[in-house]
Design a protein around this motif. Structure first.
Motif, PDB file in Angstrom:
ATOM      1  N   LYS A 183       0.841  -1.187   0.000  1.00 53.43           N
ATOM      2  CA  LYS A 183       0.000   0.000   0.000  1.00 53.43           C
ATOM      3  C   LYS A 183       0.879   1.240   0.000  1.00 53.43           C
ATOM      4  CE  LYS A 183      -3.713   2.232   2.658  1.00 53.43           C
ATOM      5  NZ  LYS A 183      -4.562   2.126   3.875  1.00 53.43           N
ATOM      6  N   GLN A 184       0.501   2.219  -0.805  1.00 55.98           N
ATOM      7  CA  GLN A 184       1.212   3.492  -0.846  1.00 55.98           C
ATOM      8  C   GLN A 184       0.208   4.620  -1.054  1.00 55.98           C
ATOM      9  OE1 GLN A 184       3.767   4.424  -4.219  1.00 55.98           O
ATOM     10  NE2 GLN A 184       5.319   5.290  -2.852  1.00 55.98           N
ATOM     11  N   CYS A 185       0.349   5.676  -0.270  1.00 58.80           N
ATOM     12  CA  CYS A 185      -0.534   6.835  -0.366  1.00 58.80           C
ATOM     13  C   CYS A 185       0.274   8.052  -0.801  1.00 58.80           C
ATOM     14  CB  CYS A 185      -1.201   7.120   0.985  1.00 58.80           C
ATOM     15  SG  CYS A 185      -2.154   5.725   1.630  1.00 58.80           S
ATOM     16  N   ASP A 186      -0.418   9.076  -1.272  1.00 58.37           N
ATOM     17  CA  ASP A 186       0.276  10.290  -1.684  1.00 58.37           C
ATOM     18  C   ASP A 186       0.782  11.067  -0.461  1.00 58.37           C
ATOM     19  OD1 ASP A 186      -1.893  11.644  -0.610  1.00 58.37           O
ATOM     20  OD2 ASP A 186      -2.802  12.109  -2.543  1.00 58.37           O
ATOM     21  N   ALA A 187       1.425  12.196  -0.699  1.00 56.01           N
ATOM     22  CA  ALA A 187       2.051  12.962   0.378  1.00 56.01           C
ATOM     23  C   ALA A 187       1.048  13.458   1.412  1.00 56.01           C
ATOM     24  CB  ALA A 187       2.824  14.144  -0.219  1.00 56.01           C
ATOM     25  N   LYS A 188      -0.226  13.553   1.039  1.00 48.22           N
ATOM     26  CA  LYS A 188      -1.260  14.000   1.963  1.00 48.22           C
ATOM     27  C   LYS A 188      -1.937  12.830   2.689  1.00 48.22           C
ATOM     28  CE  LYS A 188      -2.362  18.202  -0.662  1.00 48.22           C
ATOM     29  NZ  LYS A 188      -3.436  18.962  -1.363  1.00 48.22           N
ATOM     30  N   THR A 214       6.450   8.537  -1.866  1.00 46.23           N
ATOM     31  CA  THR A 214       6.171   8.413  -0.440  1.00 46.23           C
ATOM     32  C   THR A 214       6.517   7.008   0.085  1.00 46.23           C
ATOM     33  OG1 THR A 214       3.899   7.842  -1.026  1.00 46.23           O
ATOM     34  CG2 THR A 214       4.354  10.153  -0.508  1.00 46.23           C
ATOM     35  N   PRO A 215       6.493   6.812   1.415  1.00 47.35           N
ATOM     36  CA  PRO A 215       6.793   5.490   1.988  1.00 47.35           C
ATOM     37  C   PRO A 215       5.836   4.396   1.495  1.00 47.35           C
ATOM     38  CG  PRO A 215       6.928   7.181   3.671  1.00 47.35           C
ATOM     39  CD  PRO A 215       6.340   7.841   2.463  1.00 47.35           C
ATOM     40  N   VAL A 216       6.324   3.170   1.536  1.00 43.27           N
ATOM     41  CA  VAL A 216       5.574   2.004   1.075  1.00 43.27           C
ATOM     42  C   VAL A 216       5.573   0.950   2.180  1.00 43.27           C
ATOM     43  CG1 VAL A 216       5.388   0.209  -0.684  1.00 43.27           C
ATOM     44  CG2 VAL A 216       6.383   2.417  -1.264  1.00 43.27           C
ATOM     45  N   SER A 217       4.464   0.251   2.336  1.00 44.61           N
ATOM     46  CA  SER A 217       4.417  -0.886   3.254  1.00 44.61           C
ATOM     47  C   SER A 217       3.987  -2.126   2.490  1.00 44.61           C
ATOM     48  CB  SER A 217       3.455  -0.624   4.420  1.00 44.61           C
ATOM     49  OG  SER A 217       2.130  -0.482   3.959  1.00 44.61           O
ATOM     50  N   TYR A 218       4.574  -3.265   2.822  1.00 42.92           N
ATOM     51  CA  TYR A 218       4.262  -4.532   2.172  1.00 42.92           C
ATOM     52  C   TYR A 218       4.125  -5.623   3.222  1.00 42.92           C
ATOM     53  CZ  TYR A 218       4.072  -4.993  -2.902  1.00 42.92           C
ATOM     54  OH  TYR A 218       3.642  -5.024  -4.210  1.00 42.92           O
ATOM     55  N   GLN A 219       3.229  -6.562   2.962  1.00 45.03           N
ATOM     56  CA  GLN A 219       3.076  -7.714   3.844  1.00 45.03           C
ATOM     57  C   GLN A 219       3.798  -8.921   3.274  1.00 45.03           C
ATOM     58  OE1 GLN A 219      -1.026  -8.668   4.876  1.00 45.03           O
ATOM     59  NE2 GLN A 219      -0.657  -7.869   6.921  1.00 45.03           N
ATOM     60  N   GLU A 220       4.567  -9.585   4.126  1.00 41.57           N
ATOM     61  CA  GLU A 220       5.251 -10.818   3.767  1.00 41.57           C
ATOM     62  C   GLU A 220       4.595 -11.985   4.500  1.00 41.57           C
ATOM     63  OE1 GLU A 220       9.361 -10.529   4.755  1.00 41.57           O
ATOM     64  OE2 GLU A 220       9.721  -8.766   3.507  1.00 41.57           O
ATOM     65  N   LEU A 221       4.320 -13.077   3.771  1.00 42.38           N
ATOM     66  CA  LEU A 221       3.724 -14.254   4.377  1.00 42.38           C
ATOM     67  C   LEU A 221       4.537 -15.480   4.020  1.00 42.38           C
ATOM     68  CD1 LEU A 221       1.198 -12.194   3.870  1.00 42.38           C
ATOM     69  CD2 LEU A 221      -0.189 -14.226   4.227  1.00 42.38           C
ATOM     70  N   TYR A 222       4.813 -16.327   5.018  1.00 45.04           N
ATOM     71  CA  TYR A 222       5.360 -17.655   4.779  1.00 45.04           C
ATOM     72  C   TYR A 222       4.922 -18.549   5.925  1.00 45.04           C
ATOM     73  CZ  TYR A 222       9.023 -16.153   8.039  1.00 45.04           C
ATOM     74  OH  TYR A 222       9.703 -15.679   9.134  1.00 45.04           O
ATOM     75  N   LEU A 223       4.368 -19.702   5.542  1.00 47.21           N
ATOM     76  CA  LEU A 223       3.747 -20.594   6.521  1.00 47.21           C
ATOM     77  C   LEU A 223       2.746 -19.796   7.344  1.00 47.21           C
ATOM     78  CD1 LEU A 223       6.878 -22.741   7.472  1.00 47.21           C
ATOM     79  CD2 LEU A 223       4.989 -23.321   5.933  1.00 47.21           C
TER      80      LEU A 223
END
Length: 232
Positions: A183-188, A214-223
């Protein structure tokens, strides 16, 4: 790229009829940690309207996620690393059969990944005697069940490197990780964009172009592990 299922279409133009040897398969992804049960069943159900003749072919996946990715059929189960039985089935309409697989090799230092191709076929179409036109269709749908045998000691190590709007992921661990989405959002903090998923295999890299700086967040999944990673 490795797909969790595939579609096989066969059209035969004969008479106006539609016959299916439809099957459903569950599960289509089996993720097996080292030390857990070495055997498991796959359920193959005939959801079509006539008897399904099904073939089952196990294959070893190599160079996953790369241009030279291959699915190799090896007749010797000891060399292949997995035995699957039965490899031919006759399933009446509305019934199901179980396919059992057993690992023949101990877990290694990295993932062992297999694909079990499960394909139906149908017999000749049968038409009413008063049928006059000559057009018919048969539809075959097959599945590739993915079986992952995880290593003894799992090291899930995804590293991020960013250059402006380009975000690079590198799997420096010894096991595959599902990047479930970002997920990434704009500067606002508005106009947020969802970023696509990707299964990243050991030794592979993946690059994605971002909509913003802008900053980015990602989800990692294993098992059963879930981890959120962020990039500034």
């Amino acid at each position: 790229m490795l797909r969790h299922n595939y579609l096989c279409l066969v059209f035969i133009f004969l008479m106006p009829a539609f016959a299916t040897a439809g099957i459903s398969v569950t599960p289509i992804l089996i993720d097996s940690p080292a030390g857990e049960a070495t055997k498991q069943d796959i359920r193959v159900s005939n959801v079509g309207n006539e008897t399904a003749y099904v073939t089952v072919t196990p294959k070893l996946m190599t160079n996953l996620g790369k241009k030279n990715e291959k699915a190799i059929a090896i007749s010797d189960p000891q060399k292949l690393g997995i035995v699957v039985s039965p490899q031919k089935m006759v399933i009446p309409a509305g019934k199901f059969r179980l396919v059992r697989f057993v690992f023949t090799k101990a877990p290694g230092k990295t993932d062992h990944i297999y694909r079990v191709d499960i394909k139906p076929s149908v017999g000749d179409l049968i038409f009413p005697q008063d049928q006059k036109s000559k057009l018919g269709v048969k539809l075959l749908v097959g599945y590739g069940v993915v079986i992952i045998q995880r290593p003894i000691k799992i090291n899930a190590d995804i590293q991020l490197n960013r250059d402006g709007k380009i975000l690079n992921f590198t799997n420096k661990g010894n096991t595959n990780v599902l990047l479930a989405g970002g997920k990434q959002c704009d500067a606002k903090g508005k106009n947020c964009k969802q970023l696509g998923p990707k299964r990243l295999y050991a030794g592979n890299t993946w690059q994605i172009k971002l909509p913003y700086d802008t900053p980015v967040s990602y989800q990692e999944l294993y098992l059963n592990e879930v981890k959120t990673v962020k990039s500034k």
